[in-house]
Design a protein around this motif. Structure first.
Motif, PDB file in Angstrom:
ATOM      1  N   ARG A 167      35.490  -4.992   8.359  1.00  0.00           N
ATOM      2  CA  ARG A 167      34.259  -5.524   7.768  1.00  0.00           C
ATOM      3  C   ARG A 167      33.095  -4.543   7.954  1.00  0.00           C
ATOM      4  O   ARG A 167      32.244  -4.399   7.061  1.00  0.00           O
ATOM      5  CB  ARG A 167      33.937  -6.889   8.376  1.00  0.00           C
ATOM      6  N   ALA A 168      33.061  -3.844   9.081  1.00  0.00           N
ATOM      7  CA  ALA A 168      32.014  -2.842   9.290  1.00  0.00           C
ATOM      8  C   ALA A 168      32.160  -1.703   8.287  1.00  0.00           C
ATOM      9  O   ALA A 168      31.168  -1.207   7.732  1.00  0.00           O
ATOM     10  CB  ALA A 168      32.066  -2.313  10.720  1.00  0.00           C
ATOM     11  N   VAL A 169      33.384  -1.278   8.035  1.00  0.00           N
ATOM     12  CA  VAL A 169      33.627  -0.234   7.048  1.00  0.00           C
ATOM     13  C   VAL A 169      33.197  -0.704   5.660  1.00  0.00           C
ATOM     14  O   VAL A 169      32.573   0.044   4.898  1.00  0.00           O
ATOM     15  CB  VAL A 169      35.110   0.180   7.078  1.00  0.00           C
ATOM     16  N   ALA A 170      33.514  -1.951   5.329  1.00  0.00           N
ATOM     17  CA  ALA A 170      33.117  -2.484   4.023  1.00  0.00           C
ATOM     18  C   ALA A 170      31.602  -2.501   3.878  1.00  0.00           C
ATOM     19  O   ALA A 170      31.057  -2.130   2.815  1.00  0.00           O
ATOM     20  CB  ALA A 170      33.687  -3.883   3.834  1.00  0.00           C
ATOM     21  N   LEU A 171      30.886  -2.913   4.919  1.00  0.00           N
ATOM     22  CA  LEU A 171      29.424  -2.941   4.853  1.00  0.00           C
ATOM     23  C   LEU A 171      28.861  -1.526   4.699  1.00  0.00           C
ATOM     24  O   LEU A 171      27.921  -1.302   3.929  1.00  0.00           O
ATOM     25  CB  LEU A 171      28.859  -3.607   6.104  1.00  0.00           C
ATOM     26  N   ALA A 172      29.420  -0.566   5.434  1.00  0.00           N
ATOM     27  CA  ALA A 172      28.967   0.813   5.303  1.00  0.00           C
ATOM     28  C   ALA A 172      29.254   1.358   3.906  1.00  0.00           C
ATOM     29  O   ALA A 172      28.459   2.133   3.349  1.00  0.00           O
ATOM     30  CB  ALA A 172      29.632   1.687   6.367  1.00  0.00           C
TER      31      ALA A 172
END
Length: 327
Positions: A167-172
């Motif tokens: 999810r952090a990768v998706a937000l970035a």
């Protein structure tokens, strides 16, 4: 004009040329290397060896490699800069992200979302800002900007730590437009979990994601489902034949090309100049796991089996270019 960040600076996607989308330069266990430097040996010798191997790869006609070495894999950009300066004919795209199959690294364990229940409020994940900074400002004061995001899911499945990194990768990705590569475990159909979390829930377009190690399965029906969903398939472990064979990996690419999916696949070897995960005494038992294997053995085999040059160009030139141009 579309640009992609490399170690030597931005490069027009039209200049990427033949691209291997998943190759490492070094894969290292950082704490071990810092505290037991005798294992690494002489720094200058390691760098000279890497320069020689990458020059040989460039001499084969490869113009660009994507090195998805991130937190958990021993990324150290100043070393990569030294190498890139000596191999200017090869573009090196580096990545940002976290590599884990299970928990997040301890650094993140009691930061960000982990404190939500304790503090009774939503705490942003510090991973996101770290990834964004690597992509937009540069990595650790080097001036080198990452050109790719990276996360992983293996046979352990969607653990809380794996999900958090995803999810952090998706937000970035949404904040920067940077494309994503995901280490997957196709035998457990991990690609379906990537689709659920990153695409259906976090809104990432599947076409912006390479599903790494898709060639670890010979189930072409499953691979076709993922390609039809829009993902790029990473057929990227040529040379690794402990659990499969050369023919099985190559024939899967042949069959997928026969079905019309050359425009959804990229090729690589997941090789490295040095990886400390493996005892050096074992490496002689992996004689085809090196940067030159694709050019020397895989591509001739694919052609013998009916894969035409247009399809090979699609996998090595057109798909990588389009993937980065969509940023």
């Amino acid at each position: 004009m579309s640009l992609v960040n490399t170690v030597q600076g931005p490069v027009d996607t039209a200049e990427l040329g033949r691209t291997y989308m998943h190759e490492h330069i070094f894969v290292l266990t950082a704490d071990v290397q810092l505290n037991h430097p005798g294992e690494w040996g002489d720094e200058d010798e390691r760098i000279a060896d890497a320069i020689a191997k990458l020059r040989a790869l460039a001499a084969q006609g490869v113009k660009t490699i994507v090195d998805p070495t991130v937190i958990g894999l021993g990324r150290y950009i100043p070393r990569i800069q030294r190498i890139a300066e000596q191999v200017p004919e090869l573009n090196i795209v580096v990545a940002t992200g976290v590599y884990t199959y299970d928990s997040v690294p301890f650094f993140f364990l009691h930061r960000g979302p982990a404190l939500n229940a304790v503090l009774g409020t939503e705490i942003p994940d510090p991973m996101v800002d770290m990834f964004v900074t690597d992509l937009t400002d540069g990595i650790a004061g080097t001036g080198v900007k990452a050109g790719m995001l990276k996360c992983a899911i293996d046979h352990e499945g969607l653990t809380p730590g794996v999900e958090r990194v995803m999810r952090a990768v998706a937000l970035a990705h949404h904040r920067t437009g940077a494309p994503i590569t995901v280490h997957t475990h196709p035998r457990s159909r991990a690609g379906a979990l990537v689709k659920k979390v990153m695409c259906e829930e976090e809104g990432v377009e599947p076409s912006r994601i390479v599903l790494g190690h898709s060639g670890d399965t010979t189930d072409c029906d499953h691979l076709a489902e993922l390609a039809d969903a829009g993902f790029v398939l990473g057929m990227d472990r040529f040379g690794l034949y402990q659990d499969t064979t050369f023919e099985a990996r190559a024939d899967t690419v042949v069959e997928m090309c026969r079905r019309g999916y050359a425009d959804r696949m990229v090729l690589s070897q997941d090789a490295a100049c040095y990886i400390d995960w493996i005892d050096p005494n074992v490496m002689p038992f992996l004689p085809q796991w090196h940067y030159l294997h694709l050019g020397q053995e895989v591509l001739p085999y694919l052609r013998e089996k009916g894969v035409v040059d247009e399809q090979i160009s699609s996998m090595l030139l057109d798909v990588p270019r389009r993937f980065f141009e969509a940023s």
